[in-house]
Enzyme design. Structure first.
Site, PDB file in Angstrom:
ATOM      1  N   CYS A 269      -5.744   4.942 -11.072  1.00  0.00           N
ATOM      2  CA  CYS A 269      -4.715   5.939 -10.734  1.00  0.00           C
ATOM      3  C   CYS A 269      -3.351   5.626 -11.350  1.00  0.00           C
ATOM      4  O   CYS A 269      -2.471   6.482 -11.355  1.00  0.00           O
ATOM      5  CB  CYS A 269      -4.587   6.065  -9.224  1.00  0.00           C
ATOM      6  SG  CYS A 269      -6.121   6.536  -8.449  1.00  0.00           S
TER       7      CYS A 269
ATOM      8  N   HIS B 166       2.148   9.366  -7.369  1.00  0.00           N
ATOM      9  CA  HIS B 166       0.694   9.562  -7.430  1.00  0.00           C
ATOM     10  C   HIS B 166       0.263  10.220  -6.120  1.00  0.00           C
ATOM     11  O   HIS B 166       0.700   9.826  -5.033  1.00  0.00           O
ATOM     12  CB  HIS B 166       0.007   8.203  -7.625  1.00  0.00           C
ATOM     13  CG  HIS B 166      -1.470   8.271  -7.448  1.00  0.00           C
ATOM     14  ND1 HIS B 166      -2.237   9.219  -8.075  1.00  0.00           N
ATOM     15  CD2 HIS B 166      -2.327   7.529  -6.701  1.00  0.00           C
ATOM     16  CE1 HIS B 166      -3.493   9.052  -7.722  1.00  0.00           C
ATOM     17  NE2 HIS B 166      -3.576   8.031  -6.890  1.00  0.00           N
TER      18      HIS B 166
ATOM     19  N   ASN C 217      -6.726  13.600  -4.502  1.00  0.00           N
ATOM     20  CA  ASN C 217      -6.349  12.522  -5.421  1.00  0.00           C
ATOM     21  C   ASN C 217      -7.115  12.701  -6.730  1.00  0.00           C
ATOM     22  O   ASN C 217      -8.321  12.477  -6.784  1.00  0.00           O
ATOM     23  CB  ASN C 217      -6.696  11.184  -4.753  1.00  0.00           C
ATOM     24  CG  ASN C 217      -6.350   9.982  -5.621  1.00  0.00           C
ATOM     25  OD1 ASN C 217      -6.059  10.122  -6.809  1.00  0.00           O
ATOM     26  ND2 ASN C 217      -6.411   8.797  -5.033  1.00  0.00           N
TER      27      ASN C 217
HETATM   28  N1  ACO Z   1     -13.786  12.204   8.709  1.00  0.00           N
HETATM   29  C1  ACO Z   1     -13.786  11.818  10.008  1.00  0.00           C
HETATM   30  N2  ACO Z   1     -13.653  10.539  10.382  1.00  0.00           N
HETATM   31  C2  ACO Z   1     -13.517   9.628   9.399  1.00  0.00           C
HETATM   32  C3  ACO Z   1     -13.523   9.954   8.049  1.00  0.00           C
HETATM   33  C4  ACO Z   1     -13.659  11.314   7.711  1.00  0.00           C
HETATM   34  N3  ACO Z   1     -13.658  11.759   6.445  1.00  0.00           N
HETATM   35  N4  ACO Z   1     -13.339   8.834   7.326  1.00  0.00           N
HETATM   36  C5  ACO Z   1     -13.240   7.823   8.202  1.00  0.00           C
HETATM   37  N5  ACO Z   1     -13.365   8.297   9.463  1.00  0.00           N
HETATM   38  C6  ACO Z   1     -13.303   7.570  10.712  1.00  0.00           C
HETATM   39  C7  ACO Z   1     -13.616   6.100  10.543  1.00  0.00           C
HETATM   40  O1  ACO Z   1     -15.020   5.890  10.572  1.00  0.00           O
HETATM   41  C8  ACO Z   1     -12.915   5.493  11.746  1.00  0.00           C
HETATM   42  O2  ACO Z   1     -13.719   5.687  12.867  1.00  0.00           O
HETATM   43  P1  ACO Z   1     -13.859   4.513  13.968  1.00  0.00           P
HETATM   44  O3  ACO Z   1     -12.469   4.323  14.507  1.00  0.00           O
HETATM   45  O4  ACO Z   1     -14.818   5.093  14.957  1.00  0.00           O
HETATM   46  O5  ACO Z   1     -14.366   3.323  13.227  1.00  0.00           O
HETATM   47  C9  ACO Z   1     -11.692   6.375  11.927  1.00  0.00           C
HETATM   48  O6  ACO Z   1     -11.965   7.589  11.210  1.00  0.00           O
HETATM   49  C10 ACO Z   1     -10.411   5.761  11.388  1.00  0.00           C
HETATM   50  O7  ACO Z   1     -10.673   5.279  10.074  1.00  0.00           O
HETATM   51  P2  ACO Z   1      -9.578   4.481   9.269  1.00  0.00           P
HETATM   52  O8  ACO Z   1     -10.195   3.964   8.024  1.00  0.00           O
HETATM   53  O9  ACO Z   1      -8.899   3.538  10.193  1.00  0.00           O
HETATM   54  O10 ACO Z   1      -8.569   5.665   8.922  1.00  0.00           O
HETATM   55  P3  ACO Z   1      -7.156   5.549   8.250  1.00  0.00           P
HETATM   56  O11 ACO Z   1      -6.150   6.105   9.151  1.00  0.00           O
HETATM   57  O12 ACO Z   1      -6.913   4.189   7.648  1.00  0.00           O
HETATM   58  O13 ACO Z   1      -7.304   6.569   7.045  1.00  0.00           O
HETATM   59  C11 ACO Z   1      -7.697   6.673   4.693  1.00  0.00           C
HETATM   60  C12 ACO Z   1      -8.277   6.375   6.050  1.00  0.00           C
HETATM   61  C13 ACO Z   1      -7.303   8.139   4.643  1.00  0.00           C
HETATM   62  C14 ACO Z   1      -8.760   6.402   3.630  1.00  0.00           C
HETATM   63  C15 ACO Z   1      -6.447   5.799   4.449  1.00  0.00           C
HETATM   64  O14 ACO Z   1      -6.731   4.463   4.753  1.00  0.00           O
HETATM   65  C16 ACO Z   1      -5.963   5.896   3.017  1.00  0.00           C
HETATM   66  O15 ACO Z   1      -5.522   6.929   2.555  1.00  0.00           O
HETATM   67  N6  ACO Z   1      -5.969   4.782   2.273  1.00  0.00           N
HETATM   68  C17 ACO Z   1      -5.527   4.780   0.898  1.00  0.00           C
HETATM   69  C18 ACO Z   1      -6.611   5.270   0.039  1.00  0.00           C
HETATM   70  C19 ACO Z   1      -6.171   5.604  -1.336  1.00  0.00           C
HETATM   71  O16 ACO Z   1      -5.076   6.043  -1.537  1.00  0.00           O
HETATM   72  N7  ACO Z   1      -7.043   5.404  -2.296  1.00  0.00           N
HETATM   73  C20 ACO Z   1      -6.825   5.821  -3.627  1.00  0.00           C
HETATM   74  C21 ACO Z   1      -6.415   4.713  -4.479  1.00  0.00           C
HETATM   75  S1  ACO Z   1      -6.067   5.305  -6.062  1.00  0.00           S
HETATM   76  C22 ACO Z   1      -7.319   4.930  -7.191  1.00  0.00           C
HETATM   77  O17 ACO Z   1      -7.152   4.086  -8.015  1.00  0.00           O
HETATM   78  C23 ACO Z   1      -8.607   5.663  -7.156  1.00  0.00           C
END
Ligand code: ACO
Length: 327
Positions: free
Chosen positions: A113, A254, A284
């Site tokens: 990214c 980004h 993204n």
């Molecule tokens: N729908 C419903 N529930 C979900 C989903 C979904 N799509 N995905 C995860 N959950 C659940 C999980 O299983 C978890 O359940 P649990 O509490 O029963 O275990 C709960 O939701 C909370 O999950 P978390 O991982 O704690 O959620 P968080 O608030 O951290 O959000 C997210 C997750 C959106 C992925 C966040 O961490 C994030 O945006 N991280 C950065 C990711 C990113 O930007 N990546 C791109 C990098 S760029 C590149 O180079 C490609």
């Protein structure tokens, strides 16, 4: 001293719109969860027969038209992508042929990214060195080709698209790309990677059945690191240019997660109104995201001559970077 300025911008997103509700029919998720956690409402997915280079071509042609140059004046093509058409030859070579520009050099940059910022930096330095005059810089991704539609934690976050800029030499030394701050930390590749398909884990029936050719991510770890490194990188760039946050006209971050962008705004003490965001519509799009947002901002008349623009990204690697441009 020669500088490098953006003469034209272009972007392309595929026609197919995939909403959060559409995804909730495939994996156990909901529009409410995705919007609250990320800010994404929908994304675009390319057709099966639409490759990264096809999207890159559309964006490149739009940038060439916008720059009002003859495409033959382009003397170098660099494509940032983590989803190339194939491991080799490079997507840049395939794009070169599709554009009908034989013989000019072309290569890909893999910085996930952060690819757009890394690539713009390389192009800038190649122009400033005097070796090239007009560089086509592209960020293009078909992330849908590596998404695991059985993994709700990743498949809801990404989209497909392409963006391009024409970077050209200028004798006006106070404009163009003023500074790049970039970095990488390869210590924990597993927090965001595509494990199989390379020399460490070539394709086998096991690698396919174990779903190792899909993107894997530890979202929480990425989130924490992203907020920290993006903020620090922006501060480094501002300091290097003897600027403060107040001097910045527009920030183009980004487009990964609205909560990351909000944290960044807070850290930099820049109002969210000064950020150009579109992740609600595209998710993204990795290396394409900054260029798509930049093109949108240009087309919307949000950027005027003399404005100071801050670009900032992070991605797999981990990689990160920020850049300051005077338009
Ligand atoms: N729908 C419903 N529930 C979900 C989903 C979904 N799509 N995905 C995860 N959950 C659940 C999980 O299983 C978890 O359940 P649990 O509490 O029963 O275990 C709960 O939701 C909370 O999950 P978390 O991982 O704690 O959620 P968080 O608030 O951290 O959000 C997210 C997750 C959106 C992925 C966040 O961490 C994030 O945006 N991280 C950065 C990711 C990113 O930007 N990546 C791109 C990098 S760029 C590149 O180079 C490609």
């Amino acid at each position: 001293m020669t500088s490098a300025i953006i003469l034209g911008t272009g972007s392309y997103t595929p026609k197919k719109v995939v909403t959060n509700d559409d995804l909730s029919k495939i994996v156990d998720t909901s529009d409410e969860w995705i919007q609250t956690r990320t800010g994404i409402r929908e994304r675009r997915f390319a057709e099966e027969d639409e490759a990264t280079s096809d999207m890159a071509l559309q964006a490149a042609e739009r940038a060439i038209n916008h720059a009002r140059i003859a495409k033959e004046s382009i003397d170098l093509i660099i494509v940032a992508t983590m989803t190339p058409d194939m491991p080799f030859p490079s997507t840049a070579c395939l794009l070169q042929t599709k554009l009908g520009l034989p013989c000019i050099p072309a290569f890909d940059v893999q910085a996930a990214c952060s690819g757009f910022i890394y690539t713009l930096n390389i192009a800038n330095n190649m122009i400033r060195s005097g070796q090239y005059k007009t560089v086509l810089v592209v960020g293009a991704e078909k992330t849908s080709s590596i998404l695991d539609f059985e993994d709700r934690t990743t498949c809801v976050l990404f989209g497909d698209g392409a963006s391009a800029v024409i970077l050209s030499s200028s004798e006006e030394s106070s404009v163009g790309l003023l500074h790049t701050d970039s970095g990488a930390d390869g210590e924990h590749p597993e927090i965001l990677c595509q494990p199989a398909g390379g020399s460490a884990m070539p394709a086998t029936t096991d690698s396919v059945s174990n779903r190792q050719h899909f993107l894997k991510m530890n979202g929480k770890e990425i989130f924490k690191k992203a907020v920290r490194v993006m903020g620090q990188s922006c501060i480094n760039s501002l300091e290097a240019c003897h600027l403060t946050s107040d001097d910045i006209t527009l920030v183009i971050p980004h487009q990964a997660n609205m909560r990351i962008i909000e944290s960044l705004a807070k850290r930099l003490e820049i109002s969210l109104d000064k950020f150009h965001n579109n992740l609600d519509l595209y998710g993204n799009t990795s290396a394409a995201s900054i260029g798509i947002a930049l093109d949108e901002a240009v087309q919307a008349g949000r950027i005027k001559k003399g404005d100071l623009i801050l670009l900032v990204a992070f991605g797999a690697g981990l990689t990160w970077g920020s850049q300051i441009l005077r338009w």
